[in-house]
Motif scaffolding. Sequence first.
Motif, mmCIF file in Angstrom:
data_model
loop_
_atom_site.group_PDB
_atom_site.id
_atom_site.type_symbol
_atom_site.label_atom_id
_atom_site.label_comp_id
_atom_site.label_asym_id
_atom_site.label_seq_id
_atom_site.Cartn_x
_atom_site.Cartn_y
_atom_site.Cartn_z
ATOM 1 N N ASP A 90 38.482 34.437 50.399
ATOM 2 C CA ASP A 90 39.394 35.583 50.501
ATOM 3 C C ASP A 90 38.657 36.791 49.924
ATOM 4 O O ASP A 90 39.057 37.372 48.917
ATOM 5 C CB ASP A 90 40.687 35.300 49.729
ATOM 6 N N THR B 131 40.261 40.632 49.222
ATOM 7 C CA THR B 131 41.263 40.696 48.155
ATOM 8 C C THR B 131 40.649 40.389 46.799
ATOM 9 O O THR B 131 40.894 41.093 45.811
ATOM 10 C CB THR B 131 42.410 39.717 48.440
ATOM 11 N N SER C 227 38.365 43.061 45.514
ATOM 12 C CA SER C 227 39.171 44.206 45.094
ATOM 13 C C SER C 227 39.716 43.995 43.686
ATOM 14 O O SER C 227 39.702 44.908 42.853
ATOM 15 C CB SER C 227 40.317 44.427 46.082
ATOM 16 N N GLU C 228 40.189 42.768 43.403
ATOM 17 C CA GLU C 228 40.705 42.461 42.074
ATOM 18 C C GLU C 228 39.580 42.493 41.035
ATOM 19 O O GLU C 228 39.755 43.002 39.917
ATOM 20 C CB GLU C 228 41.386 41.092 42.064
#
Length: 265
Positions: free
Chosen positions: A76, A79, A82-83
């Motif tokens: 993933d 996402t 980004s985190e």
Amino acid sequence: LNEAPKVKPVILDFIDMGSTGSRTILWANKINEQGNAAFIGEGILKPLRSFQIALEQSVAKKEAVRYRTSTETLEDRATFLSELRSDGFEELRRQLSTAVLSGTVSSTSIGGIIPEATAYNITTIKGEDPDNYGAIRAAVAQIVSLNFVPNAVLVNPIDAANMDLKKGSNGQYVMPPFANENGQNVAGLPVVESNEIAVGYLLVGDFKKYHVRMYLGPRLDIGTDGNDFSENMRTVIVEQRLHAYVKSVDAGAFLYDTFANIKTA
């Protein structure tokens, strides 16, 4: 991803932030200034003025943090990265704020405002029954008396609450005339609550005299480290390089002391 609340890095909102393309920053200071211009009569020798020039420099320092994650997690990719970017960049900002306030300068670390700050040393300001509002007003006067322009006061939330809740003998809340109606501005300066300031202390200054210049970053890189490949792991590095400095001619721009010491003086 959710996390518990953390200390907000408020000091970075008041210092001089910028960027540079140079690993080393050089500047020159005028020191040992002597003599002044004067009004004189015709045929009179003009007054002599002189000063010396002293060079100073800043060398960029690196701030970094590392993560390890599985290749499955990176499926993933958008996402999760980004985190990681959010957490990493915010972690750099939090630790930069801490270092800007209280860091000890070394070959690899930046120095902070509090180690640079002076204590309250004026004994000619008198106030009847001085309180914390008066202590802030006197601290501001010391900074201004040295020809600086203070732009904020930082106090612990406990001290800020005790200031707001003070009452007079008639049971009415007390607010001095040099504070605004909600007490969040004293002597023309915003009073900022910060858990980075110890209870009982205040920090006031011309914080624009503390300079941060971003050199590289922040940036995020992914690679393999050690047994990462055989263990299906990846190493993520978030880092930045920056300058942080106070020019020697700006000594005295910051004051850090206890409310008690200032009120006693």
